[in-house]
Scaffold this motif. Structure first.
Motif, PDB file in Angstrom:
ATOM      1  N   TRP A 182      46.822  13.615   8.097  1.00  0.00           N
ATOM      2  CA  TRP A 182      47.562  13.849   9.421  1.00  0.00           C
ATOM      3  C   TRP A 182      48.835  12.857   9.628  1.00  0.00           C
ATOM      4  O   TRP A 182      49.797  13.483   9.788  1.00  0.00           O
ATOM      5  CB  TRP A 182      46.649  13.952  10.632  1.00  0.00           C
ATOM      6  CG  TRP A 182      47.321  14.319  11.908  1.00  0.00           C
ATOM      7  CD1 TRP A 182      47.764  15.341  12.109  1.00  0.00           C
ATOM      8  CD2 TRP A 182      47.758  13.613  12.855  1.00  0.00           C
ATOM      9  NE1 TRP A 182      48.250  15.587  13.530  1.00  0.00           N
ATOM     10  CE2 TRP A 182      48.226  14.029  13.697  1.00  0.00           C
ATOM     11  CE3 TRP A 182      47.693  12.112  13.043  1.00  0.00           C
ATOM     12  CZ2 TRP A 182      48.896  13.603  15.101  1.00  0.00           C
ATOM     13  CZ3 TRP A 182      48.179  11.448  14.332  1.00  0.00           C
ATOM     14  CH2 TRP A 182      48.711  12.231  15.116  1.00  0.00           C
TER      15      TRP A 182
ATOM     16  N   MET B  72      51.300  13.572   7.087  1.00  0.00           N
ATOM     17  CA  MET B  72      52.089  14.730   7.686  1.00  0.00           C
ATOM     18  C   MET B  72      53.358  14.224   8.788  1.00  0.00           C
ATOM     19  O   MET B  72      54.313  14.716   8.681  1.00  0.00           O
ATOM     20  CB  MET B  72      51.479  15.865   8.201  1.00  0.00           C
ATOM     21  CG  MET B  72      50.754  16.798   7.545  1.00  0.00           C
ATOM     22  SD  MET B  72      49.467  17.937   8.388  1.00  0.00           S
ATOM     23  CE  MET B  72      50.361  19.066   9.085  1.00  0.00           C
TER      24      MET B  72
ATOM     25  N   LEU C 103      45.367  22.254  10.670  1.00  0.00           N
ATOM     26  CA  LEU C 103      46.558  21.114  10.307  1.00  0.00           C
ATOM     27  C   LEU C 103      47.242  21.788   8.845  1.00  0.00           C
ATOM     28  O   LEU C 103      48.428  21.521   8.696  1.00  0.00           O
ATOM     29  CB  LEU C 103      45.882  19.811  10.160  1.00  0.00           C
ATOM     30  CG  LEU C 103      45.711  18.976  11.373  1.00  0.00           C
ATOM     31  CD1 LEU C 103      44.771  17.850  10.701  1.00  0.00           C
ATOM     32  CD2 LEU C 103      46.982  18.660  11.781  1.00  0.00           C
TER      33      LEU C 103
ATOM     34  N   VAL D 237      55.515  22.491  10.148  1.00  0.00           N
ATOM     35  CA  VAL D 237      55.582  21.452  11.060  1.00  0.00           C
ATOM     36  C   VAL D 237      56.916  20.772  11.536  1.00  0.00           C
ATOM     37  O   VAL D 237      57.297  20.087  12.653  1.00  0.00           O
ATOM     38  CB  VAL D 237      54.903  20.045  10.349  1.00  0.00           C
ATOM     39  CG1 VAL D 237      55.658  19.507   9.175  1.00  0.00           C
ATOM     40  CG2 VAL D 237      54.433  19.003  11.537  1.00  0.00           C
TER      41      VAL D 237
ATOM     42  N   ALA E 136      51.005  20.660  14.568  1.00  0.00           N
ATOM     43  CA  ALA E 136      50.103  19.552  13.865  1.00  0.00           C
ATOM     44  C   ALA E 136      49.605  18.591  14.743  1.00  0.00           C
ATOM     45  O   ALA E 136      48.638  17.938  14.480  1.00  0.00           O
ATOM     46  CB  ALA E 136      51.157  18.959  12.807  1.00  0.00           C
ATOM     47  N   ILE E 137      50.471  18.286  15.739  1.00  0.00           N
ATOM     48  CA  ILE E 137      50.061  17.145  16.876  1.00  0.00           C
ATOM     49  C   ILE E 137      48.886  17.646  17.457  1.00  0.00           C
ATOM     50  O   ILE E 137      48.210  16.638  17.697  1.00  0.00           O
ATOM     51  CB  ILE E 137      51.444  16.782  17.614  1.00  0.00           C
ATOM     52  CG1 ILE E 137      52.316  16.356  16.923  1.00  0.00           C
ATOM     53  CG2 ILE E 137      51.078  15.963  18.763  1.00  0.00           C
ATOM     54  CD1 ILE E 137      53.823  16.195  17.585  1.00  0.00           C
TER      55      ILE E 137
ATOM     56  N   GLY F 207      45.626  17.406  15.328  1.00  0.00           N
ATOM     57  CA  GLY F 207      45.602  15.642  14.970  1.00  0.00           C
ATOM     58  C   GLY F 207      45.004  15.043  16.164  1.00  0.00           C
ATOM     59  O   GLY F 207      44.110  14.345  15.913  1.00  0.00           O
ATOM     60  N   THR F 208      45.357  15.261  17.201  1.00  0.00           N
ATOM     61  CA  THR F 208      45.065  14.276  18.385  1.00  0.00           C
ATOM     62  C   THR F 208      43.607  14.793  18.801  1.00  0.00           C
ATOM     63  O   THR F 208      42.732  13.836  19.182  1.00  0.00           O
ATOM     64  CB  THR F 208      45.892  14.837  19.598  1.00  0.00           C
ATOM     65  OG1 THR F 208      47.361  14.590  19.281  1.00  0.00           O
ATOM     66  CG2 THR F 208      45.840  13.663  20.590  1.00  0.00           C
TER      67      THR F 208
END
Lengths: 315, 272
Positions: free
Chosen positions: A146, A149, B224, B231, B238-239, B242-243
């Motif tokens: 991640w 990315m 993801l 992205v 994605a954020i 991921g978070t």
């Protein structure tokens, strides 16, 4: 001393033998015949049989295992089913991506971890320590693919400082190649740096509480001199162990990062080979990685035994 | 301050567990309904965390994804716990015997395998899916639990209350179950928390390369992977997942650290 090394060497050999058996067995019992996989669903029975014979898949398991192992000992890792080229050659090609990537990541991780860990240890309990430790908690929690990315979005797509993926071959200049490995190396290094900072901090804190440190302080050495001259050297033992472990992890653990950046490394080779049922490549590369891990551990153990007589007795 | 990290860890972990639990009863939107006109919305009043490329509500997907991640990681920890702990306890009762040697050397051997590569190998060869991901992650939890429980049990075997139990005629097995295990349970809970967080990361990684939980079941790693090509113009894709991963792993790690400090008086003392 010699007895200790001999004992460790025997257990090294046993481990390697067992590892080869396990790897071979896992790949063997997995469903999916490489020959029918390669030829597709419409292939004739006799064509599949002919290909099986050509690949040596018609022989019994035991003789195939021994052919594989004896071949590897002599440096012959077999021939890839899919690419029809020697596995050893493919590995050599890929290792020039994976090895520099692992070393690069290790360098970054060490360059971050040493100052961060030393700083946190000297600031123990103060706000500086809390900030560093808080940051390392985050570093460990972030999945590296991640983070990769996000790095691509910021540094490749927005700022255009790096390319979003791919590897520039070494022939085009070291700088360009290293540049193409920079984002992957940073992504790989982040969690490692966090772990290493924590190890560095706790190792240093532990050494700082030793009697000889107090003696050195009592003799009038400044805090800084004590850290640099006495504490750091002794704190390095656990840190070096972790660096050793991280190196083997980085060699093998890059598999997903190599996917993100389309890097032609060992991880990507294994990954492709697995999906293409190129079993001989899978077996050989996994064996090679396991060999690397076991041997690195062996070397670390023996080096310690040479350096520190106390460890020899423990075994 | 240390109890602060425990509280923070509990809060973050509780947030994830509640989100996962709630998803069984209610999610803001039905994620099986695709709605292309609503695709790629950024967070707004209707869709709090926006929508993905199929117009599915991301909050709902993250909530169901939490369920997947927690389930896979928890079951993988279960495999490690239920196989590893008995092995470690047996090894401790027969210290330096053949059984101990075999168990511990097998442990070392499993440690030598690059876990991610083997997990990918297992899931790819035996079929991608949550079940094989659980097994692949779980196998590597076994030596961890075996080692921790053996180490802790060995020091307990020297204690007087164990000697008393032996004198009273209890078998090694009974002593392990009745006296040793309850005394190392704290340590195992802490280790379990750490392995749990590692399992979340591993599951995300496997799903990201397409070998973990399979669609249409949402998983954070899968989200993801889907986000990767979009992205640049829809970073929230994605954020957000991921978070979610970071919150979960951070929460569990802080929880583990906090618990260790709380349960181990020696650590507490040395920190003071």
């Amino acid at each position: 001393m010699l007895r200790y090394i001999l004992k460790r060497a025997i257990s090294l050999i046993i481990s390697l033998c067992l590892a080869s058996i396990i790897i071979f067995a896992v790949v063997e019992i997995a469903p999916g015949d490489p020959a029918s996989f390669m030829l597709g669903i419409n292939a004739q029975e006799d064509t599949i049989a002919a290909l099986r014979a050509e690949l040596g898949l018609d022989q019994d398991k035991l003789s195939r295992y021994f052919t594989w192992v004896t071949g590897m000992i002599q440096g012959d890792f077999g021939t890839s089913y899919t690419y029809r080229s020697p596995v050893a050659e493919m590995v050599t090609e890929r290792i020039w991506v994976s090895l520099p990537l692992a070393l690069y990541a290790l360098l970054i991780s060490t360059l971050i971890a040493f100052p961060a860990g030393i700083y946190a240890a000297t600031q123990r309990g103060k706000s500086g320590d809390l900030v560093v430790m808080g940051a390392t908690q985050f570093g460990i929690a972030i999945p590296n693919f991640w983070f990769a990315m996000i790095l691509v979005v910021i540094f490749a797509l927005k700022l255009r400082w790096f390319s979003a993926g791919g590897f520039v071959e070494w022939e085009n200049g070291i700088f360009k190649s290293m540049k193409s490995l920079t984002l992957p190396a940073i992504a790989l290094a982040l969690p490692q740096a966090s772990i290493l900072s924590r190890v560095m901090r706790s190792a240093l804190i532990e050494t700082l509480s030793e009697d000889y440190i107090r003696t050195a302080r009592a003799k009038g050495f400044g805090k800084r001199a004590v850290i640099w001259r006495h504490a750091l050297r002794n704190a390095l033992i656990p840190v070096l162990t972790i660096i050793g472990l991280q190196f083997s992890f980085l060699m093998a653990g890059a598999i997903i990062i190599e996917q993100v950046f389309f890097l032609p490394g060992l991880g990507r080779l294994v990954f492709q080979a697995i999906t293409q049922r190129d079993l001989i490549v899978v077996e050989s590369v996994v064996m090679l990685l396991v060999f690397a891990v076991i041997t690195v551990n062996f070397i670390v153990d023996v080096t310690y035994a040479v350096a520190d007589p106390r460890l020899r007795r423990r075994v | 301050m240390r109890s602060g990290s425990l509280i923070f860890g509990v809060l973050l972990s509780a947030l994830v567990v509640i989100a996962a639990g709630l998803s069984f009863l209610w999610v803001p939107f039905d994620i099986t309904q695709l709605s292309i006109p609503d695709k790629l919305q950024t967070p707004n009043k209707l869709h709090w965390l926006g929508t993905d490329h199929f117009g599915r509500d991301i909050l709902s997907m993250v909530m169901i994804g939490a369920r997947t991640s927690l389930a896979v990681a928890l079951l993988a920890v279960g495999i490690g716990f239920f196989i590893g702990v008995p092995l470690g306890l047996v090894a401790a009762t027969r210290k330096n015997s053949i059984i101990d040697e075999v168990i511990m050397r097998t442990n070392d051997l499993i440690f030598a395998f690059p876990s991610l590569v083997i997990a990918i190998l297992i899931t790819a060869l035996f079929g991608a899916g949550a079940m094989n991901a659980i097994i692949a992650i779980g196998i590597f939890n076994i030596p961890v639990f075996a080692r921790v429980s053996r180490g802790a049990a060995l020091s307990l075997w020297q204690k007087e209350f164990i000697l008393a139990a032996r004198v009273s005629g209890k078998s090694d097995l009974r002593i392990s179950a009745e006296h040793i295990f309850p005394n190392i349970a704290n340590l195992l809970i802490v280790q379990g928390t750490i392995q749990f967080s590692l399992g979340i990361l591993a599951e995300a990684g496997l799903s990201y390369v397409g070998l973990g939980t399979q669609p249409p079941i949402p998983s954070w790693g899968r989200m993801l992977a889907d986000a990767q090509t979009m992205v640049s113009f829809a970073p929230h894709l994605a954020i957000i997942p991921g978070t979610a991963i970071i919150i979960t792993v951070l929460g569990l790690n802080l929880l583990g650290d906090g618990l260790r400090d709380l349960l181990d008086p020696r650590v507490r003392k040395s920190r003071e």
